[in-house]
Write a protein that holds these residues in place. Sequence first.
Motif, PDB file in Angstrom:
ATOM      1  N   PRO A  11     -11.761  15.129  37.791  1.00 30.59           N
ATOM      2  CA  PRO A  11     -11.316  16.492  37.426  1.00 30.59           C
ATOM      3  C   PRO A  11     -10.864  16.649  35.973  1.00 30.59           C
ATOM      4  O   PRO A  11     -10.930  17.760  35.432  1.00 30.59           O
ATOM      5  N   GLN A  12     -10.398  15.558  35.343  1.00 32.48           N
ATOM      6  CA  GLN A  12      -9.932  15.703  33.944  1.00 32.48           C
ATOM      7  C   GLN A  12     -11.065  15.507  32.931  1.00 32.48           C
ATOM      8  O   GLN A  12     -10.844  15.637  31.738  1.00 32.48           O
ATOM      9  N   LEU A  13     -12.247  15.149  33.410  1.00 28.75           N
ATOM     10  CA  LEU A  13     -13.329  14.820  32.482  1.00 28.75           C
ATOM     11  C   LEU A  13     -14.463  15.829  32.522  1.00 28.75           C
ATOM     12  O   LEU A  13     -14.845  16.295  33.599  1.00 28.75           O
ATOM     13  N   ILE A  67     -10.950   6.575  29.827  1.00 24.84           N
ATOM     14  CA  ILE A  67     -10.568   6.378  31.226  1.00 24.84           C
ATOM     15  C   ILE A  67      -9.084   6.001  31.342  1.00 24.84           C
ATOM     16  O   ILE A  67      -8.359   6.521  32.191  1.00 24.84           O
ATOM     17  N   GLU A  68      -8.633   5.151  30.447  1.00 23.64           N
ATOM     18  CA  GLU A  68      -7.220   4.760  30.490  1.00 23.64           C
ATOM     19  C   GLU A  68      -6.310   5.946  30.151  1.00 23.64           C
ATOM     20  O   GLU A  68      -5.212   6.072  30.687  1.00 23.64           O
ATOM     21  N   PRO A  90      -1.801  12.706  32.567  1.00 24.05           N
ATOM     22  CA  PRO A  90      -2.404  13.488  33.649  1.00 24.05           C
ATOM     23  C   PRO A  90      -2.526  14.974  33.307  1.00 24.05           C
ATOM     24  O   PRO A  90      -3.248  15.703  33.987  1.00 24.05           O
ATOM     25  N   HIS A  91      -1.836  15.416  32.248  1.00 22.85           N
ATOM     26  CA  HIS A  91      -1.900  16.835  31.861  1.00 22.85           C
ATOM     27  C   HIS A  91      -2.964  17.078  30.787  1.00 22.85           C
ATOM     28  O   HIS A  91      -3.072  18.174  30.256  1.00 22.85           O
ATOM     29  N   VAL A  92      -3.735  16.043  30.447  1.00 24.41           N
ATOM     30  CA  VAL A  92      -4.726  16.190  29.380  1.00 24.41           C
ATOM     31  C   VAL A  92      -6.141  16.126  29.954  1.00 24.41           C
ATOM     32  O   VAL A  92      -6.492  15.194  30.672  1.00 24.41           O
ATOM     33  N   ASP A  93      -6.965  17.117  29.616  1.00 25.99           N
ATOM     34  CA  ASP A  93      -8.384  17.079  29.969  1.00 25.99           C
ATOM     35  C   ASP A  93      -9.178  16.598  28.764  1.00 25.99           C
ATOM     36  O   ASP A  93      -8.853  16.932  27.622  1.00 25.99           O
TER      37      ASP A  93
END
Lengths: 343, 343
Positions: free
Chosen positions: A60-62, A27-28, A34-37
Motif C-alpha cells: 500500500p505504501q508503494l 523497502i526498509e 509508516p506514514h510515508v508513501d
Amino acid sequence: MQPLRLKIALDMMGGDHGPQSTLPAAIEALCEFPHVDLVLCGDAELLTTELEQAGYLNHPQLSVQHASQTVLMTDKPSVALRNKRQSSMRIALDLVEQNKVAACVSAGNTGALIAMAHFVLKMLNGVERPALISSLPSTAGSPVFMLDLGATVNCDSDTLFQFAVMGAVMAEEVEGISRPKVALLNMGEEEIKGSDQIKRTSLLLSECADINYIGYIEGNDIFSGKADVIVCDGFVGNVALKTCEGVAKLILKRLETALKNSMSAQLFGWLIKPFLKSMSLGVNPDQYNGASLIGLRGIVVKSHGNATKEAFLSAIRQAVREVERQVPVKIKDRLEHVLIDKA
Amino acid sequence: MQPLRLKIALDMMGGDHGPQSTLPAAIEALCEFPHVDLVLCGDAELLTTELEQAGYLNHPQLSVQHASQTVLMTDKPSVALRNKRQSSMRIALDLVEQNKVAACVSAGNTGALIAMAHFVLKMLNGVERPALISSLPSTAGSPVFMLDLGATVNCDSDTLFQFAVMGAVMAEEVEGISRPKVALLNMGEEEIKGSDQIKRTSLLLSECADINYIGYIEGNDIFSGKADVIVCDGFVGNVALKTCEGVAKLILKRLETALKNSMSAQLFGWLIKPFLKSMSLGVNPDQYNGASLIGLRGIVVKSHGNATKEAFLSAIRQAVREVERQVPVKIKDRLEHVLIDKA
C-alpha cells in the motif's frame, strides 16, 4: 498526534548500483516511516519483477512510475537535461514540481541532478544559485553543515551571503541547533586573506543581526566544531570534501601497512578492523550522509553515486526530515526577513 | 669528489619556539652537512649564550649575524615589511639577495616571509607570482608535489601555467622524477568543471610538449600517486592542506575514542600509540616537511611555525638540496625553453 501522510519520489535507477541498493533501502524505509508513501521511478518491468521477488508487489505504501530512460553517471549535465526527459531522475523531479510528491531522492549523476533540478524546480525568491549542503562529523560530536559542496562554482558575495542564511536554516531545522555559529572558510594569513568576494561577504554577514556570524575559519577547523555552518564556494567545498576522502584513504592504507609489519599487531588485526571500517564511513561523509540541494522550490536529496543500501536509506531519512521541517518555506521566510532587516 | 662548500642563512628567531628548536636543528645539521656553513640570524647575545652553553661557540661552520628585531607570528605582512627591516627574517633574506649565502630557512610568519621574500629577492624572469610548494606523502609511496599552498590567492591561467612548469622542475630536481606527471586540481563534474582560468590553463598545458600534463585531478586523488605534481591556486591549496590536518585530527580522535571504549583495545593501546603518532606526522605534511617559496631569484625554505627540531632540520636539508640542484636557475631555464617553444 499521528504524523501527516507524505509522499516521496525515489530515482531508482541512479547511482552505480541502481535498484540493487535503492530497492532494499526503499523497502526498509516502509517500516521505518509508516506514514510515508514512496513513488519508485524507473523501469517499471524491472521494478515490478524485483518487487514481486521481494514480496512487496502491491504494497500500500508503494507505487511505480515508469521511466523509459536512465541518466548515466557519464552523461554530461547539458546532454542529460536536453535528451533525458523520460529518465527516472527527471520524472522524480517533475513529480516534485507538480506537487505530486513532497521531495525526491537520487543517487545519480550529481551534475545532471543539479542542472535538471535547477531547470525543473526553479530558484526560491531571493536565492540566486543552488547549493549542495551536507552535515559532516566533528571532534566535538555535533554535526557541522558545510555548503556549497559543488553546485555553484563561481560565487559572488551575495550568493555566499544567501548560502550562509540557508545553511543556518538547515542547521536549525534539521539538527535543532539554536542560533548556529556561521563561519566563512578562508585561508590563513591575516592580510592576504581570501578574495574580495570573501571579504565583502564577511562584511555583509557581520552586519546581519539574524546570523550568528563568528568570522573566518581555516581548513584545519572544519571538523573541530568551532562552527556549526561553514560557507564557501562550490569549487573550494568540493575540493575540500574530496580531499578528506583522499586523506582518509591514505591514513587507512598507512595503518594497514603498519599493522602488517608488526607481528603482534597482526594478531590483533581483528580488533582494529572494525575501527578502520567505522572511521572510513564516518570520515567520508559524502559517501555516507545524503547531501541536500537547497535554494530550490522543492526538496532534492542527493545520495552518493556509490551509495549502499544504508546510505540511500539515510538520504530518504534526510528527505523525510526536510519535508516535515518544511525547509524550503523556512529558507524563503528567513531570506525575506533578512532582506527586510537589511533594507 | 668533495662537494663544494656552501653557506645557508637561518632565521633563528622565527616560529613558535624560536632558538629552542632552531638551534638544536642547526647544531645537528653541522654534522650531517660538513660542507655547509650556517649563518645564524637573530639576537646575537642570546645566540652566543646558547651556543656557549651547548659547547658550539666559535665552531668553524657557524657564524652569528645580529638582528635587533623579530617578526612575530601575529605581525601583519605589510607592517613587518615596513617596520621590521632589522629582523632576523629580513636579514636572512638580505644575505640571500647580496649573494652572501645560497639560501635561507625560516619557521616564521608565513605571510611576512612571502611579502619580504617577494620584495627583497624579486621574481625570476618569466614568473609573475611566487608559489609555496611542498611534497606530500602518497599511498603509492612516492612523494607528490603540490603548489600553490598559499602564496598567491588569485591566479590567472598564465600564473597557473608557470606554477606547473616550476612544480615539474622541483619534482625532477629535488626528487629525481623523470617527466613528472602534472595535473590540475579541479572539481568533479565533467561540464561545470572549474573556472575559466582552469580550463584555459588546461589548454595551455596540453599544448606544451615540455610538460607531461595528465589532465584534471580531484581532491580524493591528491594522495593516490596518480600525479607527481598537482597545481592549484593558493587559496584552494591552502584550504586543501589545512583540511588534511583537520581530517587527520578527526580520525585520530575517533580512533582514540574507539580504543578507549573497548576493553581489549585498552590492553593493546601501547601497540597502537606509535602508529597513531607516525600517522599524524606523515599526514600533516605541512607540519613536517618544509615548504619552498619558488619563483624568486633565491632559495627560501619555510618550516612550519610550530616546527620541532626535526622539522626545522628537514627544512635545512631541503635548502641544501635546492642549492645543490640549483633550482632557481633550472626553473628560469625551463621557463625560457617553454616560452621559446610556445612562440
